[in-house]
Design an enzyme around this catalytic site. Structure first.
Site, PDB file in Angstrom:
ATOM      1  N   ASP A 214       6.198  87.485 113.956  1.00 19.58           N
ATOM      2  CA  ASP A 214       7.474  88.133 113.662  1.00 19.58           C
ATOM      3  C   ASP A 214       8.660  87.297 114.147  1.00 19.58           C
ATOM      4  O   ASP A 214       8.490  86.179 114.643  1.00 19.58           O
ATOM      5  CB  ASP A 214       7.481  89.531 114.274  1.00 19.58           C
ATOM      6  CG  ASP A 214       8.185  90.568 113.425  1.00 19.58           C
ATOM      7  OD1 ASP A 214       9.075  90.199 112.643  1.00 19.58           O
ATOM      8  OD2 ASP A 214       7.838  91.759 113.536  1.00 19.58           O
TER       9      ASP A 214
ATOM     10  N   GLU B 184       9.273  86.185 108.784  1.00 16.54           N
ATOM     11  CA  GLU B 184      10.604  85.675 109.086  1.00 16.54           C
ATOM     12  C   GLU B 184      11.691  86.495 108.388  1.00 16.54           C
ATOM     13  O   GLU B 184      12.876  86.260 108.580  1.00 16.54           O
ATOM     14  CB  GLU B 184      10.643  84.183 108.677  1.00 16.54           C
ATOM     15  CG  GLU B 184      11.871  83.398 109.031  1.00 16.54           C
ATOM     16  CD  GLU B 184      12.831  83.270 107.858  1.00 16.54           C
ATOM     17  OE1 GLU B 184      13.752  82.461 107.953  1.00 16.54           O
ATOM     18  OE2 GLU B 184      12.675  83.986 106.855  1.00 16.54           O
ATOM     19  N   TRP B 185      11.273  87.472 107.554  1.00 17.10           N
ATOM     20  CA  TRP B 185      12.139  88.425 106.847  1.00 17.10           C
ATOM     21  C   TRP B 185      12.965  87.793 105.731  1.00 17.10           C
ATOM     22  O   TRP B 185      13.905  88.427 105.225  1.00 17.10           O
ATOM     23  CB  TRP B 185      13.080  89.175 107.789  1.00 17.10           C
ATOM     24  CG  TRP B 185      12.544  89.564 109.119  1.00 17.10           C
ATOM     25  CD1 TRP B 185      11.265  89.924 109.426  1.00 17.10           C
ATOM     26  CD2 TRP B 185      13.272  89.633 110.348  1.00 17.10           C
ATOM     27  NE1 TRP B 185      11.141  90.209 110.757  1.00 17.10           N
ATOM     28  CE2 TRP B 185      12.361  90.044 111.357  1.00 17.10           C
ATOM     29  CE3 TRP B 185      14.591  89.399 110.696  1.00 17.10           C
ATOM     30  CZ2 TRP B 185      12.741  90.218 112.684  1.00 17.10           C
ATOM     31  CZ3 TRP B 185      14.970  89.577 112.022  1.00 17.10           C
ATOM     32  CH2 TRP B 185      14.056  89.981 112.989  1.00 17.10           C
ATOM     33  N   GLY B 186      12.687  86.535 105.357  1.00 16.16           N
ATOM     34  CA  GLY B 186      13.470  85.888 104.317  1.00 16.16           C
ATOM     35  C   GLY B 186      14.823  85.406 104.774  1.00 16.16           C
ATOM     36  O   GLY B 186      15.679  85.055 103.955  1.00 16.16           O
TER      37      GLY B 186
ATOM     38  N   ASP C 184      11.695  94.846 106.031  1.00 22.71           N
ATOM     39  CA  ASP C 184      10.569  95.772 106.037  1.00 22.71           C
ATOM     40  C   ASP C 184      10.615  96.719 104.842  1.00 22.71           C
ATOM     41  O   ASP C 184      11.687  97.185 104.438  1.00 22.71           O
ATOM     42  CB  ASP C 184      10.582  96.616 107.311  1.00 22.71           C
ATOM     43  CG  ASP C 184      10.031  95.857 108.499  1.00 22.71           C
ATOM     44  OD1 ASP C 184       9.694  94.675 108.361  1.00 22.71           O
ATOM     45  OD2 ASP C 184       9.952  96.465 109.589  1.00 22.71           O
TER      46      ASP C 184
END
Length: 516
Positions: free
Chosen positions: A156, A189-191, A211
């Site tokens: 994460d 990395e959530w983009g 998410d």
């Protein structure tokens, strides 16, 4: 988990990390994993931090004893909250209450069932839930994971000390490689820094989105945000729009079918996020559809994508900031019709309703045809001198309620006062423009498969059943003639020439395979 980092810059950690990173050789990703997208289960979407040894054993046993294992689901992955602290030597320690026997016996149990085991950590000083992160401990943690027999690491992005992900993620890749154990590296990395452009050399998959939540809007948002990166996916490295919500209860059966079908087509990881120990037959039916899973696991490894989009006949009108788009421009006809210039469809009261709050959208124009429903009066409007717009059907006023548009009994309120400007053809209320969604809500998604076949999804985002057509040339099928197989009905539909059309339920899909 992808709560945005709340940690402040820690200069000492930052400097030590950069010194350590400079000493590590950048091996590149060489684990040979992820030749097709990963299939498995993850604890977060359903259980959050409520995980323990007994739950994971029960989950693994449920997967092993159900059709899920035979369908290809192999990873049992613990998300955040399994870890509690570090010992005096800096070694990561499991939560002693939740995992009193440690991690190795649990990993061995999962392996004994013929499954693989995954853990979670974070490329920061702490995880998103405040447990110890791996920033500065990459080699030590990777060695520990390997000694336990871990097969998968989700990594994460919380509490990252302001260090760029391009700098923080490769050290864990190198540390995993150095263990000599093949460990799937899933980057979360959530983009943030467009990982699709650099992560193929670092991870086996990388999150392109925030998410997901268990609702229709969240699923669509992640799907659309992921689509732009389709060209970067390939065997060994996949775009990840986040885990599956199928079975968690926040969407309908048709919506979950759409969710699963689209994730399969776009070569997303298929990581179950529900409680498989109490899974329903309908959920199991979706998650174990072998023909849909085969599209996801096709060895050609080309991500499917949105090919075309068109507007349905029931698209709702809405109020939004004025952007000068033809989707916010209207022709006011002499017959009382109000036609959207981009869609070439007319403002319409659905089903000729006289009820306050009835939706106003656009529909194929028929205002001059007295033979249509209610004599076409549901498409005839009058702009009055007081700024109201009334329907010829029932005399009620066009009203904005938030950004939604409906009809209600006229009351003189400001949300019933409109200004039509002939020069720019805009229709405004309180400075905002009336418009319709420009992207369209009837879509064709497609992707090539090995052997020259093509997988196609007819996807209906609208609120009613619609007919959608896929032209063979548009979806990349090389012949004008195709044998069509429905992957949900598990039935050959016959040979079609040039195109295939089907009736698609609201929020639903028809998924087919075109073959020579």
């Amino acid at each position: 988990v992808s709560t945005q980092s709340t940690g402040h810059n820690n200069m000492k950690v930052h400097i030590l990390f950069l010194i350590a990173a400079s000493l590590w050789s950048a091996y590149g990703l060489n684990n040979g994993l992820g030749r097709t997208p990963q299939l498995g289960w993850n604890s977060w979407n359903h259980f959050g931090c409520g995980i323990n040894d007994a739950l994971i054993r029960k989950t693994a046993l449920s997967i092993a004893n159900s059709p899920l294992k035979a369908a290809g689901y192999e990873y049992v992955n613990l998300d955040d909250c399994w870890q509690r602290s570090r010992d005096a030597q800096g070694n990561i320690l499991p939560d002693p209450t939740a995992f009193p026997n440690g991690m190795k016996p649990l990993v061995d149990y999962v392996h004994s069932l013929g499954l693989k085991f995954g853990l979670y950590s974070d490329a920061g000083t702490a995880t998103c839930q405040g447990r110890p992160g791996s920033l500065g401990h990459e080699r030590q943690d990777a060695s520990t994971y390997a000694s336990w027999g871990v097969d998968y690491l989700k990594y994460d992005n919380c509490n990252n000390q302001g260090i760029a992900p391009e700098t923080r993620y490769p050290p864990m890749r190198d540390a995993l490689n150095a263990t000599g154990r093949r460990i799937f590296f899933s980057m979360c990395e959530w983009g943030v820094d467009n990982p699709a452009t650099w992560a193929p050399a670092v991870g086996n998959s990388w999150r392109t989105t925030g998410d997901i939540s268990d609702n229709w809007g969240s699923m669509l948002s992640n799907l659309d945000n992921n689509d732009r990166w389709a060209a970067y996916a390939a065997p060994g490295g996949w775009n990840d729009p986040d885990m599956l919500e199928v079975g968690n209860g926040g969407m309908t059966y048709e919506e979950y079918k759409s969710h699963f079908s689209l994730w399969a087509l776009v070569k997303a990881p298929l990581l179950i996020g529900c409680d498989v120990t109490s899974i329903s037959n309908l959920t199991l039916e979706i998650l174990t559809n072998s023909e849909v899973i085969a599209v996801n696991q096709d060895p050609l490894g080309v991500q499917g994508r949105k090919i075309t989009a068109s507007l349905s006949d029931d698209a709702p009108a809405f109020l939004n900031n004025c952007v000068g788009s033809s989707w916010q421009q209207w022709n006011w006809g002499t017959d009382g019709s109000v036609e959207n210039i981009a869609a070439q469809q007319c403002l319409d009261i659905a089903y000729c309703s006289n009820t306050d709050g009835s939706t106003v959208g656009v529909y194929s124009c028929h205002a001059g045809d007295p033979n249509q429903m209610c004599g076409s009066k549901n498409q005839q409007w009058k702009l009055n001198s007081d700024g109201t717009i009334t329907s010829n059907l029932n005399g009620k006023c066009l009203e904005s309620t938030g950004d939604a548009i409906d009809i209600r009994t006229c009351n003189g309120a400001s949300n019933q006062k409109w200004t039509y400007t002939f020069a720019d053809k805009t229709l405004k209320n309180s400075g905002q423009c009336l418009g319709i969604q420009p992207s369209g809500n009837l879509e064709v998604w497609a992707g090539p498969l090995s052997g020259g076949s093509v997988a196609v999804i007819l996807f209906n985002r609208s609120g009613s059943t619609q007919t959608i057509t896929a032209n063979f040339n548009d979806v990349g099928f090389k012949s004008n003639s195709a044998s069509v197989r429905d992957l949900w009905l598990h039935r050959d539909l016959g040979v079609f020439q040039g195109s295939f059309s089907a009736s698609v339920p609201s929020h639903g899909v028809v998924m087919v395979k075109l073959s020579a």
